[in-house]
Design a protein around this motif. Structure first.
Motif, PDB file in Angstrom:
ATOM      1  N   ALA A  14       0.833  -1.207   0.000  1.00  0.00           N
ATOM      2  CA  ALA A  14       0.000   0.000   0.000  1.00  0.00           C
ATOM      3  C   ALA A  14       0.867   1.257   0.000  1.00  0.00           C
ATOM      4  O   ALA A  14       0.364   2.361   0.198  1.00  0.00           O
ATOM      5  CB  ALA A  14      -0.951   0.001   1.192  1.00  0.00           C
ATOM      6  N   TRP A  21      -1.490   5.321  -1.014  1.00  0.00           N
ATOM      7  CA  TRP A  21      -2.440   4.454  -1.726  1.00  0.00           C
ATOM      8  C   TRP A  21      -3.638   5.222  -2.288  1.00  0.00           C
ATOM      9  O   TRP A  21      -4.330   4.729  -3.183  1.00  0.00           O
ATOM     10  CB  TRP A  21      -2.934   3.343  -0.789  1.00  0.00           C
ATOM     11  CG  TRP A  21      -3.728   3.841   0.393  1.00  0.00           C
ATOM     12  CD1 TRP A  21      -3.241   4.326   1.566  1.00  0.00           C
ATOM     13  CD2 TRP A  21      -5.150   3.943   0.483  1.00  0.00           C
ATOM     14  NE1 TRP A  21      -4.258   4.705   2.395  1.00  0.00           N
ATOM     15  CE2 TRP A  21      -5.449   4.472   1.758  1.00  0.00           C
ATOM     16  CE3 TRP A  21      -6.200   3.608  -0.376  1.00  0.00           C
ATOM     17  CZ2 TRP A  21      -6.757   4.693   2.180  1.00  0.00           C
ATOM     18  CZ3 TRP A  21      -7.507   3.833   0.055  1.00  0.00           C
ATOM     19  CH2 TRP A  21      -7.772   4.376   1.323  1.00  0.00           C
ATOM     20  N   ARG A  22      -3.860   6.441  -1.819  1.00  0.00           N
ATOM     21  CA  ARG A  22      -5.031   7.206  -2.273  1.00  0.00           C
ATOM     22  C   ARG A  22      -4.792   7.930  -3.596  1.00  0.00           C
ATOM     23  O   ARG A  22      -5.737   8.445  -4.203  1.00  0.00           O
ATOM     24  CB  ARG A  22      -5.438   8.222  -1.208  1.00  0.00           C
ATOM     25  CG  ARG A  22      -5.918   7.555   0.065  1.00  0.00           C
ATOM     26  CD  ARG A  22      -6.360   8.568   1.089  1.00  0.00           C
ATOM     27  NE  ARG A  22      -7.520   9.331   0.638  1.00  0.00           N
ATOM     28  CZ  ARG A  22      -8.028  10.372   1.290  1.00  0.00           C
ATOM     29  NH1 ARG A  22      -7.464  10.778   2.419  1.00  0.00           N
ATOM     30  NH2 ARG A  22      -9.089  11.006   0.821  1.00  0.00           N
ATOM     31  N   LEU A  23      -3.534   7.997  -4.041  1.00  0.00           N
ATOM     32  CA  LEU A  23      -3.257   8.729  -5.271  1.00  0.00           C
ATOM     33  C   LEU A  23      -3.868   7.996  -6.466  1.00  0.00           C
ATOM     34  O   LEU A  23      -4.010   6.780  -6.450  1.00  0.00           O
ATOM     35  CB  LEU A  23      -1.750   8.912  -5.439  1.00  0.00           C
ATOM     36  CG  LEU A  23      -1.201   9.930  -4.414  1.00  0.00           C
ATOM     37  CD1 LEU A  23       0.321   9.923  -4.393  1.00  0.00           C
ATOM     38  CD2 LEU A  23      -1.725  11.330  -4.725  1.00  0.00           C
ATOM     39  N   PRO A  24      -4.242   8.770  -7.506  1.00  0.00           N
ATOM     40  CA  PRO A  24      -4.985   8.153  -8.627  1.00  0.00           C
ATOM     41  C   PRO A  24      -4.240   6.991  -9.278  1.00  0.00           C
ATOM     42  O   PRO A  24      -4.858   5.997  -9.664  1.00  0.00           O
ATOM     43  CB  PRO A  24      -5.140   9.315  -9.622  1.00  0.00           C
ATOM     44  CG  PRO A  24      -4.965  10.561  -8.821  1.00  0.00           C
ATOM     45  CD  PRO A  24      -4.059  10.224  -7.678  1.00  0.00           C
ATOM     46  N   ASP A  25      -2.911   7.089  -9.369  1.00  0.00           N
ATOM     47  CA  ASP A  25      -2.171   6.025 -10.054  1.00  0.00           C
ATOM     48  C   ASP A  25      -1.609   4.994  -9.083  1.00  0.00           C
ATOM     49  O   ASP A  25      -0.766   4.174  -9.456  1.00  0.00           O
ATOM     50  CB  ASP A  25      -1.056   6.615 -10.923  1.00  0.00           C
ATOM     51  CG  ASP A  25      -0.131   7.531 -10.134  1.00  0.00           C
ATOM     52  OD1 ASP A  25      -0.571   8.066  -9.083  1.00  0.00           O
ATOM     53  OD2 ASP A  25       1.026   7.705 -10.550  1.00  0.00           O
ATOM     54  N   ALA A  26      -2.057   5.014  -7.827  1.00  0.00           N
ATOM     55  CA  ALA A  26      -1.607   4.009  -6.858  1.00  0.00           C
ATOM     56  C   ALA A  26      -2.494   2.762  -6.960  1.00  0.00           C
ATOM     57  O   ALA A  26      -3.701   2.860  -7.157  1.00  0.00           O
ATOM     58  CB  ALA A  26      -1.674   4.569  -5.446  1.00  0.00           C
ATOM     59  N   GLU A  27      -1.870   1.615  -6.806  1.00  0.00           N
ATOM     60  CA  GLU A  27      -2.620   0.383  -6.570  1.00  0.00           C
ATOM     61  C   GLU A  27      -2.293  -0.032  -5.146  1.00  0.00           C
ATOM     62  O   GLU A  27      -1.223   0.287  -4.643  1.00  0.00           O
ATOM     63  CB  GLU A  27      -2.222  -0.717  -7.553  1.00  0.00           C
ATOM     64  CG  GLU A  27      -2.602  -0.375  -8.977  1.00  0.00           C
ATOM     65  CD  GLU A  27      -2.105  -1.415  -9.971  1.00  0.00           C
ATOM     66  OE1 GLU A  27      -2.058  -2.603  -9.613  1.00  0.00           O
ATOM     67  OE2 GLU A  27      -1.761  -1.009 -11.082  1.00  0.00           O
ATOM     68  N   ALA A  28      -3.194  -0.712  -4.505  1.00  0.00           N
ATOM     69  CA  ALA A  28      -2.957  -0.955  -3.079  1.00  0.00           C
ATOM     70  C   ALA A  28      -3.278  -2.378  -2.679  1.00  0.00           C
ATOM     71  O   ALA A  28      -3.623  -3.224  -3.480  1.00  0.00           O
ATOM     72  CB  ALA A  28      -3.757   0.025  -2.237  1.00  0.00           C
ATOM     73  N   GLY A  29      -3.121  -2.621  -1.371  1.00  0.00           N
ATOM     74  CA  GLY A  29      -3.517  -3.906  -0.826  1.00  0.00           C
ATOM     75  C   GLY A  29      -2.332  -4.772  -0.515  1.00  0.00           C
ATOM     76  O   GLY A  29      -1.570  -5.161  -1.393  1.00  0.00           O
ATOM     77  N   GLY A  30      -2.152  -5.084   0.769  1.00  0.00           N
ATOM     78  CA  GLY A  30      -1.060  -5.951   1.185  1.00  0.00           C
ATOM     79  C   GLY A  30      -1.257  -7.368   0.682  1.00  0.00           C
ATOM     80  O   GLY A  30      -0.352  -8.194   0.759  1.00  0.00           O
ATOM     81  N   GLU A  31      -2.437  -7.668   0.179  1.00  0.00           N
ATOM     82  CA  GLU A  31      -2.723  -9.023  -0.321  1.00  0.00           C
ATOM     83  C   GLU A  31      -2.940  -9.018  -1.831  1.00  0.00           C
ATOM     84  O   GLU A  31      -3.465  -9.977  -2.389  1.00  0.00           O
ATOM     85  CB  GLU A  31      -3.952  -9.582   0.402  1.00  0.00           C
ATOM     86  CG  GLU A  31      -3.680  -9.825   1.891  1.00  0.00           C
ATOM     87  CD  GLU A  31      -4.933 -10.066   2.711  1.00  0.00           C
ATOM     88  OE1 GLU A  31      -6.026  -9.679   2.257  1.00  0.00           O
ATOM     89  OE2 GLU A  31      -4.807 -10.628   3.817  1.00  0.00           O
ATOM     90  N   LEU A  33      -1.724  -9.769  -4.896  1.00  0.00           N
ATOM     91  CA  LEU A  33      -0.628 -10.584  -5.433  1.00  0.00           C
ATOM     92  C   LEU A  33      -0.199 -10.125  -6.823  1.00  0.00           C
ATOM     93  O   LEU A  33       0.995 -10.129  -7.132  1.00  0.00           O
ATOM     94  CB  LEU A  33      -1.043 -12.061  -5.458  1.00  0.00           C
ATOM     95  CG  LEU A  33       0.041 -13.039  -5.901  1.00  0.00           C
ATOM     96  CD1 LEU A  33       1.257 -12.996  -4.979  1.00  0.00           C
ATOM     97  CD2 LEU A  33      -0.514 -14.455  -5.970  1.00  0.00           C
ATOM     98  N   PRO A  65      -1.765   1.560   6.509  1.00  0.00           N
ATOM     99  CA  PRO A  65      -2.484   0.720   5.536  1.00  0.00           C
ATOM    100  C   PRO A  65      -1.676  -0.475   5.038  1.00  0.00           C
ATOM    101  O   PRO A  65      -2.252  -1.519   4.712  1.00  0.00           O
ATOM    102  CB  PRO A  65      -2.768   1.687   4.380  1.00  0.00           C
ATOM    103  CG  PRO A  65      -2.703   3.040   4.961  1.00  0.00           C
ATOM    104  CD  PRO A  65      -1.805   2.982   6.155  1.00  0.00           C
TER     105      PRO A  65
END
Lengths: 435, 435
Positions: A14, A21-31, A33, A65
């Motif tokens: 994240a 993680w909130r930025l438009p081009d961010a992808e997130a999630g510790g899971e 894969l 996050p």
């Protein structure tokens, strides 16, 4: 060839910024894969030494996050061992809430699965709240944790030598599967642990997986000087980083080790733009996104004192250094004093990179910063902490790495097949080898 | 559609026969990743439900070749999650030498990595010698181990419900990463464990990973009846297997569960030949390769008594049942009585398949045996234990599976995407779900 820089990517899926993680081009999630696999491929394309995972043993909706949920690091790296071929795979694991036999096993297994690319970031677990998940009335204090860690790591190194190289002969003709004369029973009986052995793993491809240590306190530096191959440290100031580097290399000599035996890699939080304006814009977006309450909570956590009861626009009051995250608290306090920061400013700084060095600019400016630290012997390399993924890391690999390569500071191809070879470190001889 | 059989492959890479690895077409090595990957691909081609790994926490040059060295099961299955797509991935893990928070985490991680194919074979660790690797003065006795196991599994199930499905909202607009109202703190305070939670993993794709239980003793059956989805059992005799099956399904009802809620899968050790002569030849080769000393050691180990001091050609004397491997000792003792075996004969039998059912013959004869057990309700499926790898397993998949499919007893395609779907089991509702 001139001295070469080493690079790791510190992956918190994240992002390292609390709100990246909130930025438009961010992808997130510790899971996530798919994202993590993409980061690993990018890092390997960039010839990185290390793919580095932190860990923690608690969760909560108000946590950073990147730490609320995550795939357990050893499991994740075992999976990545199948989808990568050269990058080192570093997992954080605690010596306070683990068992040496289990730890030795899983890191040996990762080394086998990856054909010699395993690394263990040895941590003692700072947060006292972890105890509540492990049937422990009390979290051991700082010095006790380091004493346990010393014994724990020594046991693991002993267990990795349980079987000599080639001891699993599997001779169909004679029917000898394992050569008993090349098996060793550790029979450790120490203050904190009793571990008989042998380990049910043959000797790892690297002999011993790479040991990373991150503590910067006195006991942390001593543990590193005695046992570590890589030191990951939080340094925001060039002068202090140089002093730390010298101090650590001096301690190495005291333990009879060569100064080159340890690679010092501070964390760096680079905010990159293709030009100066984009870099500033990215930095300002992060600054605006830094939630003051979240940042104050994080700073309170790091200092071990609730700073929300202080005047936010006054300097940080004198506080007793907490036992929990001692070296981090010392670094943040020193920073506040040096830069004459208010509580608010220190919180926003901590919310951004948690005390690690922040650098913003174009790829060439980022390279300048890394080059300066590297050439002035504040670092042998860096653990790169992108504020968000994947685009900030893509920029690093596609623009900063080529710049470092042009300057002759960083490899264009992996030197070896194992992490140890790429770090330029020899394979340890077994403690049972005939002299 | 008629009731369908389920199949697992119990993978011990050096084979299940103690000397199977010595045969010319055997490949061996518990750390032979190429072989293990090949077995997994073959199993998936054969539409197997499960790829099953045992585990142990000790080693030694005189141990069964499949247990001297091996890749740690959770690490290995995390790797296989990347290279397989449908088969369930079952790892053995001990409740006596582990921590519930760690176990819940690694199985949740495996479930995430495999998109819903994780299974946990819950064992209590039979061997007292394990204690010496874990700073324990004493190995808990049989009943204590089962009491610990009950509490341990309950905690894990609670931890898997820490976050409701969809609680990690990652809403960029509002800045809410995790929805605190859908997080649950377990706050378990029991006799053996205190675990606060929440787990740092979102709810697993299967809700809870599949629970496998292997104990056949009274406490083992009760644990299974209350908590398990699959029972893996050692049954060599059709009548006894039917009695066990009925007993277990009755206990299920006592716990308010549907008889279909548990899949009973005895281990089967098939010695296959393309024709009758080849099957006999293979069986005789194994029999000749069964080293009497190794077999006597194994039998002594299983019975918890050194049988080498008895007359090998006399019947097994009456012995007190050992606490260590109680149900296995009872099964072997019953077998010796029933078949009027001498100590030597019982040892050679145990050396071959460790008390599991042995069947030898052509693919059609193997299918006959499985069909009989299945239709007479001695089993809902089987955990296949090839005497050596890979060729004996190749024969099973290429010749026995098609025969079972022709008879309408086994699937031609996977029914679902998750292991739970393929076993025909519903996804558990969270304990926190509104009624």
């Amino acid at each position: 060839m001139t001295r070469q820089m080493h690079l790791g990517v510190f992956v918190q899926a994240a992002g390292h910024h609390v709100s990246g993680w909130r930025l438009p081009d961010a992808e997130a999630g510790g899971e996530n894969l798919d994202l993590i696999q993409r980061i690993a491929r990018t890092a390997e394309r960039g010839k990185f030494d290390l793919f580095f995972l932190a860990d923690g043993l608690t969760s909560g909706a108000d946590a950073h996050p990147s730490t609320v949920v995550r795939i357990e690091p050893l499991s994740l790296l075992a999976a990545l061992a199948m989808t990568t071929s050269h990058i080192g795979l570093a997992a954080t694991a605690s010596t306070t809430y683990g068992e040496p036999y289990h730890a030795a096993r899983v890191f040996a297994s990762l080394d086998h699965l990856s054909q010699g690319r395993a690394a263990w970031n040895v941590v003692t677990t700072s947060y006292a709240r972890s105890a509540a998940n492990f049937t422990r009335g009390m979290h051991p204090d700082h010095d006790a944790r380091y004493e346990i860690a010393e014994e724990f790591v020594d046991i693991c190194k002993g267990l990795w030598d349980s079987w000599d190289d080639g001891a699993i002969v599997m001779d169909k003709e004679s029917g000898v599967f394992a050569d008993a004369s090349r098996m060793h029973v550790l029979d450790h009986k120490g203050k904190h642990f009793t571990v008989r052995g042998p380990l049910n793993s043959s000797r790892p491809p690297q002999g011993h997986p790479i040991i990373i240590q991150a503590g910067s306190s006195g006991p942390g530096q001593d543990l590193a000087a005695r046992t570590a191959d890589v030191v990951f440290t939080a340094q925001g100031d060039l002068g202090e980083a140089k002093a730390f580097y010298r101090s650590l290399k001096t301690r190495l000599a005291q333990h009879g080790r060569d100064p080159g035996a340890i690679t010092v890699m501070p964390g760096v939080f680079p905010v990159i733009g293709r030009d100066r304006a984009e870099a500033e814009e990215n930095y300002n977006r992060l600054r605006e996104l830094t939630d003051l309450n979240g940042a104050l909570a994080l700073l309170s956590d790091r200092l071990g004192h609730d700073v929300r009861r202080f005047d936010l626009d006054a300097p940080l009051p004198d506080l007793p250094i907490s036992d929990q995250l001692r070296s981090r608290a010392e670094l943040l306090t020193a920073l506040a004093r040096r830069e004459k920061m208010t509580v608010r400013e220190l919180a926003l700084h901590a919310g951004m990179a948690r005390g690690h060095g922040i650098v913003r600019g174009t790829p060439a400016e980022i390279a300048d910063y890394l080059q300066q630290w590297f050439e002035q012997e504040a670092a042998d390399g860096f653990n790169i902490m992108p504020p968000w993924f994947p685009t900030q890391f893509d920029l690093f690999v596609d623009h900063v790495v080529p710049e470092l390569q042009r300057r002759g500071l960083f490899r264009r191809e992996y030197e070896g097949r194992t992490l140890r070879e790429n770090l330029g470190l020899p394979r340890p001889v077994s403690r049972y080898a005939a002299a």
